[in-house]
Design a protein around this motif. Structure first.
Motif, mmCIF file in Angstrom:
data_model
loop_
_atom_site.group_PDB
_atom_site.id
_atom_site.type_symbol
_atom_site.label_atom_id
_atom_site.label_comp_id
_atom_site.label_asym_id
_atom_site.label_seq_id
_atom_site.Cartn_x
_atom_site.Cartn_y
_atom_site.Cartn_z
ATOM 1 N N VAL A 76 -9.078 6.212 -1.057
ATOM 2 C CA VAL A 76 -8.559 6.465 0.288
ATOM 3 C C VAL A 76 -7.153 7.051 0.234
ATOM 4 O O VAL A 76 -6.827 8.003 0.941
ATOM 5 N N GLN A 77 -6.289 6.490 -0.625
ATOM 6 C CA GLN A 77 -4.902 6.949 -0.671
ATOM 7 C C GLN A 77 -4.695 8.183 -1.544
ATOM 8 O O GLN A 77 -3.977 9.107 -1.180
ATOM 9 N N PHE A 78 -5.314 8.195 -2.722
ATOM 10 C CA PHE A 78 -4.951 9.178 -3.742
ATOM 11 C C PHE A 78 -6.001 10.254 -3.995
ATOM 12 O O PHE A 78 -5.803 11.128 -4.828
ATOM 13 N N GLY A 79 -7.121 10.209 -3.294
ATOM 14 C CA GLY A 79 -8.122 11.249 -3.452
ATOM 15 C C GLY A 79 -9.036 11.022 -4.649
ATOM 16 O O GLY A 79 -9.234 9.883 -5.090
ATOM 17 N N PRO A 80 -9.606 12.098 -5.213
ATOM 18 C CA PRO A 80 -10.622 11.951 -6.264
ATOM 19 C C PRO A 80 -10.065 11.284 -7.522
ATOM 20 O O PRO A 80 -8.999 11.639 -8.015
ATOM 21 N N LEU A 81 -10.837 10.325 -8.024
ATOM 22 C CA LEU A 81 -10.512 9.600 -9.254
ATOM 23 C C LEU A 81 -11.564 9.984 -10.287
ATOM 24 O O LEU A 81 -12.766 9.784 -10.069
ATOM 25 N N ILE A 82 -11.135 10.593 -11.394
ATOM 26 C CA ILE A 82 -12.060 11.099 -12.418
ATOM 27 C C ILE A 82 -12.261 10.040 -13.501
ATOM 28 O O ILE A 82 -11.299 9.454 -13.987
ATOM 29 N N ALA A 83 -13.513 9.824 -13.882
ATOM 30 C CA ALA A 83 -13.841 8.857 -14.933
ATOM 31 C C ALA A 83 -14.438 9.585 -16.131
ATOM 32 O O ALA A 83 -15.160 10.576 -15.977
ATOM 33 N N PHE A 84 -14.147 9.070 -17.327
ATOM 34 C CA PHE A 84 -14.752 9.609 -18.549
ATOM 35 C C PHE A 84 -14.984 8.463 -19.521
ATOM 36 O O PHE A 84 -14.149 7.565 -19.662
ATOM 37 N N GLY A 85 -16.138 8.512 -20.222
ATOM 38 C CA GLY A 85 -16.408 7.504 -21.245
ATOM 39 C C GLY A 85 -17.786 7.686 -21.831
ATOM 40 O O GLY A 85 -18.430 8.721 -21.657
ATOM 41 N N LEU A 86 -18.245 6.657 -22.542
ATOM 42 C CA LEU A 86 -19.593 6.674 -23.102
ATOM 43 C C LEU A 86 -20.609 6.578 -21.974
ATOM 44 O O LEU A 86 -20.457 5.768 -21.053
ATOM 45 N N GLY A 87 -21.642 7.399 -22.020
ATOM 46 C CA GLY A 87 -22.620 7.446 -20.947
ATOM 47 C C GLY A 87 -23.923 6.762 -21.300
ATOM 48 O O GLY A 87 -23.998 5.951 -22.231
ATOM 49 N N ASP A 130 0.855 -1.182 0.000
ATOM 50 C CA ASP A 130 0.000 0.000 0.000
ATOM 51 C C ASP A 130 0.892 1.234 0.000
ATOM 52 O O ASP A 130 2.109 1.131 0.109
ATOM 53 N N VAL A 131 0.273 2.391 -0.156
ATOM 54 C CA VAL A 131 0.981 3.667 -0.081
ATOM 55 C C VAL A 131 0.473 4.395 1.146
ATOM 56 O O VAL A 131 -0.735 4.491 1.370
ATOM 57 N N GLU A 132 1.403 4.899 1.950
ATOM 58 C CA GLU A 132 1.028 5.498 3.235
ATOM 59 C C GLU A 132 0.402 6.886 3.070
ATOM 60 O O GLU A 132 -0.595 7.198 3.682
ATOM 61 N N ASP A 133 1.016 7.720 2.242
ATOM 62 C CA ASP A 133 0.561 9.105 2.063
ATOM 63 C C ASP A 133 0.490 9.363 0.558
ATOM 64 O O ASP A 133 1.496 9.648 -0.079
ATOM 65 N N GLY A 134 -0.720 9.258 0.008
ATOM 66 C CA GLY A 134 -0.890 9.336 -1.444
ATOM 67 C C GLY A 134 -0.405 10.642 -2.037
ATOM 68 O O GLY A 134 0.269 10.655 -3.071
ATOM 69 N N SER A 135 -0.728 11.767 -1.421
ATOM 70 C CA SER A 135 -0.344 13.074 -1.959
ATOM 71 C C SER A 135 1.170 13.236 -1.999
ATOM 72 O O SER A 135 1.738 13.700 -2.987
ATOM 73 N N HIS A 136 1.841 12.855 -0.902
ATOM 74 C CA HIS A 136 3.304 12.952 -0.843
ATOM 75 C C HIS A 136 3.938 12.021 -1.868
ATOM 76 O O HIS A 136 4.906 12.386 -2.557
ATOM 77 N N PHE A 137 3.392 10.817 -1.988
ATOM 78 C CA PHE A 137 3.906 9.847 -2.956
ATOM 79 C C PHE A 137 3.838 10.411 -4.375
ATOM 80 O O PHE A 137 4.804 10.335 -5.146
ATOM 81 N N LEU A 138 2.695 10.976 -4.749
ATOM 82 C CA LEU A 138 2.521 11.522 -6.094
ATOM 83 C C LEU A 138 3.487 12.671 -6.353
ATOM 84 O O LEU A 138 4.111 12.763 -7.417
ATOM 85 N N GLU A 139 3.619 13.546 -5.380
ATOM 86 C CA GLU A 139 4.509 14.702 -5.508
ATOM 87 C C GLU A 139 5.957 14.260 -5.721
ATOM 88 O O GLU A 139 6.658 14.764 -6.602
ATOM 89 N N LEU A 172 -7.574 -0.014 -9.097
ATOM 90 C CA LEU A 172 -7.573 0.953 -10.198
ATOM 91 C C LEU A 172 -6.838 2.246 -9.847
ATOM 92 O O LEU A 172 -6.124 2.810 -10.677
ATOM 93 N N ALA A 173 -6.995 2.719 -8.622
ATOM 94 C CA ALA A 173 -6.352 3.981 -8.244
ATOM 95 C C ALA A 173 -4.837 3.861 -8.308
ATOM 96 O O ALA A 173 -4.150 4.794 -8.755
ATOM 97 N N TYR A 174 -4.297 2.720 -7.898
ATOM 98 C CA TYR A 174 -2.845 2.519 -7.992
ATOM 99 C C TYR A 174 -2.399 2.495 -9.450
ATOM 100 O O TYR A 174 -1.395 3.113 -9.822
ATOM 101 N N GLU A 175 -3.131 1.774 -10.260
ATOM 102 C CA GLU A 175 -2.795 1.698 -11.689
ATOM 103 C C GLU A 175 -2.796 3.097 -12.305
ATOM 104 O O GLU A 175 -1.892 3.471 -13.061
#
Length: 700
Positions: free
Chosen positions: A597-608, A216-225, A263-266
């Motif tokens: 939980v780790q990385f915050g908002p995950l945005i999705a886009f596609g056919l609706g 797992d990742v402990e602090d998503g924001s710090h990890f991304l930065e 999915l969030a990790y990917e």
């Protein structure tokens, strides 16, 4: 940046819990510190012993001749707090807590770990662990661990959440002849995490490639930065376990249902430029490739083989891995035609035939590497009666020296007959595999990293000058006061409109007469929908009427909807009926959000519309650090993109408006973290503009 200099290269180390008894952890650590060639001072701490392994022993950390920069704890967890406090008072900068018995044991252990961390923070002392194997640096050198053995010196940093993985990989590396710059066992990650060590390794001149095994990742924001900066300097390859958790999370929105546990990790890894390995062999294949080979300029691969079948397999793998078969210049083709047998294939893959000896491999490899359209090469050798494995391997070594900027990989597809060639390549540190596919996978990872590393950064983050935060705050305040988590359609439309997202005006009517008035304001035809946060699928309970073209139809529709819902769901609280102008048909899209939980908002886009669950044509990105180019790429990954560009004579849709809307959604959910889920489904994209028809928002 966290300075870890005195962790990897301390002037002095105190080993608390040092022991004279062979086989005890406290004894192994002392021996490891001595045998690795550590040049600083080692202070064994044990009040019962005058000396251990020839070193003077001290009763406590505060009794050493000089303050230790680092302390290694190998004592029972119950004693950790008093010793940590003594270390802090004595000026220790880093604490490596080998000791187990913390949060991995349950509630009491978790509380003890929190107290240990608090103690470290009080003294500004950084903590590795607890419950870890320790750390090693072959260039210092230092071995503050209880591992059996010490790694060969190399340029690979290995950071692992699993201590057992550290011990296993270290033992395996001796047989493989693989060297490392650093080994780090993270343990419970109470303080220092994978992000801190990735950041350190990215600045380490002795490290060429960074490997991680994480759960797992402990602090998503710090990890991304950290990761976004680090990949511009060094490749980061991560094996993330735990991908087979129980599928998608329970969620009320389409987006939440589509977002699986992994999915969030990917998404995070892809957005940061991290290479994700799927298994241990791939992790270390890539490590060797990056440590021993140059990063290719692009993705064009040449194949030289003495057998047609493996050449075809390699070609298939190259296409599957998003690489390109190199196209040779006329000069290369003419040279190959002149020197190779008439039966040979002179196009890519180059088949030098089964009777080829080393000289034919050498000539062909030299010609393809000299071609400007070739970025890397794979040599496939099958054992025939005339194969010269050692000489062929030596030819590859010569070509690597001649063309040092082009990586060369080998697949020696055999056993005993090819052993001499395989050994020659291993000694020269040219990656050699038994089959073509791992070689192609390694090239794919390297080519992808080269593209990411050289990509110019888009510094400007999403920014919109026309956002109405006050309206959003006021609306959310009213909903919370009403003790609701799900917004009505009219409330959701008001919120997205406040952020400049074009939403169809939605009115909440409480009587047939009021509904008719609103319908006239909106303009006929209109749509009616039941308004209740408890009803997710309104059509199933007769809660929707479409295409109503007069006041009379609207009044009757209001009554019918209320009757239908009362009949199906007599106990559900109803807030009225929503009136909405019926919009012309456009390309149906979904723009959604779920919060990880780790990385915050995950945005999705596609056919609706009805296509969401049927086709699952959805691309995801993290809102954190999202930029315009990444939104454009996200859109292009979906089938919706084909329709937006204009399909079978249809006019192209306004893609810029779609990009802008996704950006505004990302900004909204970043500014208001209480929004946990959101669906705009459908949103209609037109040749000019976009319109959000149905908006669902859930808050925490």
């Amino acid at each position: 940046m966290t300075d870890l200099t005195s962790l990897f290269s301390p002037k002095s180390v105190a080993i608390v819990g040092a022991s004279k008894s062979p086989g005890k952890i406290g004894n192994v650590i002392v021996k490891n510190m001595i045998s690795c060639g550590y040049k600083g001072k080692v202070f064994p701490i044990n009040p019962k012993e005058p000396e251990i392994e020839g070193l003077s022993c001290y009763p406590s950390v505060d009794k050493t001749p000089e303050p230790a920069e680092m302390a290694v704890l190998a004592v029972p967890a119950a004693r950790s707090l008093e010793i940590a406090e003594m270390c802090g008072k004595s000026g220790v900068k880093h604490l490596v807590a080998i000791t187990a018995g913390f949060k991995e044991t349950g509630k009491e252990g978790l509380e003890l770990e929190r107290k240990l961390l608090d103690t470290c923070r009080n003294f500004k002392m950084r903590l590795l662990g607890p419950n870890c194997v320790g750390l090693m640096d072959t260039h210092t050198p230092i071995n503050a661990s209880f591992a059996a053995g010490y790694p060969l010196e190399g340029e690979i940093a290995f950071i692992s959440q699993s201590g057992a993985m550290v011990l296993s990989i270290l033992d395996w590396s001796f047989r493989a002849g693989l060297g490392f710059s650093k080994f780090v066992s993270l343990g419970n990650k109470a303080d220092l995490t994978e992000a801190h060590f990735i950041e350190d390794a990215a600045e380490d001149p002795n490290t060429k490639v960074i490997l991680c095994y994480i759960e797992d990742v402990e602090d998503g924001s710090h990890f991304l930065e950290v990761a976004r900066r680090a990949v511009k300097k060094k490749p980061i390859i991560i094996l993330k376990s735990g991908i087979s958790q129980a599928g998608a999370q329970a969620a009320s929105s389409h987006t939440g249902a589509l977002a699986g546990s992994d999915l969030a990790y990917e998404t995070a890894f892809r957005q940061c430029g991290i290479i994700r390995a799927r298994e241990m062999s791939e992790l270390f294949d890539l490590a060797v490739a990056f440590a021993k080979q140059p990063v290719p300029r692009s993705n064009r691969v040449a194949v030289v083989t003495n057998s047609g079948g493996p050449g075809i397999i390699a070609t298939d793998s190259i296409e599957q891995k998003n690489l390109a078969m190199a196209r040779f210049t006329k000069e290369t083709i003419d040279a190959l035609r002149e020197r190779l047998p008439a039966e040979a294939n002179i196009y890519n893959p180059v088949d030098v035939l089964g009777d080829a000896k080393a000289d034919r491999f050498r000539f062909s490899l030299e010609k393809v590497l000299a071609d400007p359209g070739v970025d890397s090469a794979v040599v496939l050798v099958c054992p025939t009666a005339v194969t010269e494995p050692r000489e062929t391997a030596r030819a590859m070594l010569d070509m690597r020296r001649t063309y040092p900027d082009k990586p060369v990989f080998a697949a020696f597809m055999g056993g005993e007959k090819l052993a001499e060639g395989i050994e020659t390549l291993a000694q020269a540190q040219i990656p050699c595999f038994t089959f073509p596919e791992p070689a192609i996978t390694s090239i794919s990872g390297m080519a992808n990293y080269g593209r990411i590393r050289d990509m110019p950064e888009e510094q400007e983050q999403l920014s919109f000058p026309d956002l109405d935060l006050k309206t959003v705050k006021a609306t959310l305040f009213d909903i919370k006061r009403d003790n609701r988590l799900v917004l009505l359609g009219s409330e959701a439309a008001e919120i997205v409109s406040a952020y400049g997202i074009p939403a169809v005006p939605t009115f909440l009517a409480n009587s047939p007469e009021e509904a008719a008035e609103f319908a006239e304001q909106a303009g006929f035809p209109v749509v009616l929908k039941i308004a209740s946060p408890q009803i997710m699928h309104k059509t199933d309970v007769g809660g929707v009427k479409i295409g109503l073209s007069s006041r009379d139809e609207v009044s009757k529709g209001f009554i019918e909807i209320m009757d239908n819902v009362h009949r199906y769901l007599p106990r559900v609280v109803l807030y009225g009926v929503e009136v909405q102008k019926m919009m012309p048909k456009g390309v149906e899209l979904i723009i959604g959000v779920t919060r990880d939980v780790q990385f915050g908002p995950l945005i999705a886009f596609g056919l609706g519309g009805i296509y969401v669950n049927l086709l699952k044509d959805v691309a995801f990105r993290l809102a954190n650090g999202l930029v315009t180019k990444e939104i454009e790429k996200m859109i292009s990954e979906t089938r919706a993109y084909t329709l937006l560009r204009g399909y079978r004579g249809e006019k192209p849709s306004d893609i810029n408006a779609v990009v802008d809307t996704i950006g505004r959604v990302a900004k909204l959910v970043t500014d208001f973290p209480e929004i946990t889920e959101m669906d705009i489904n459908p949103a209609f994209a037109y040749s000019q503009g976009i319109s959000a028809l149905d908006v669902k928002i859930t808050i925490s």
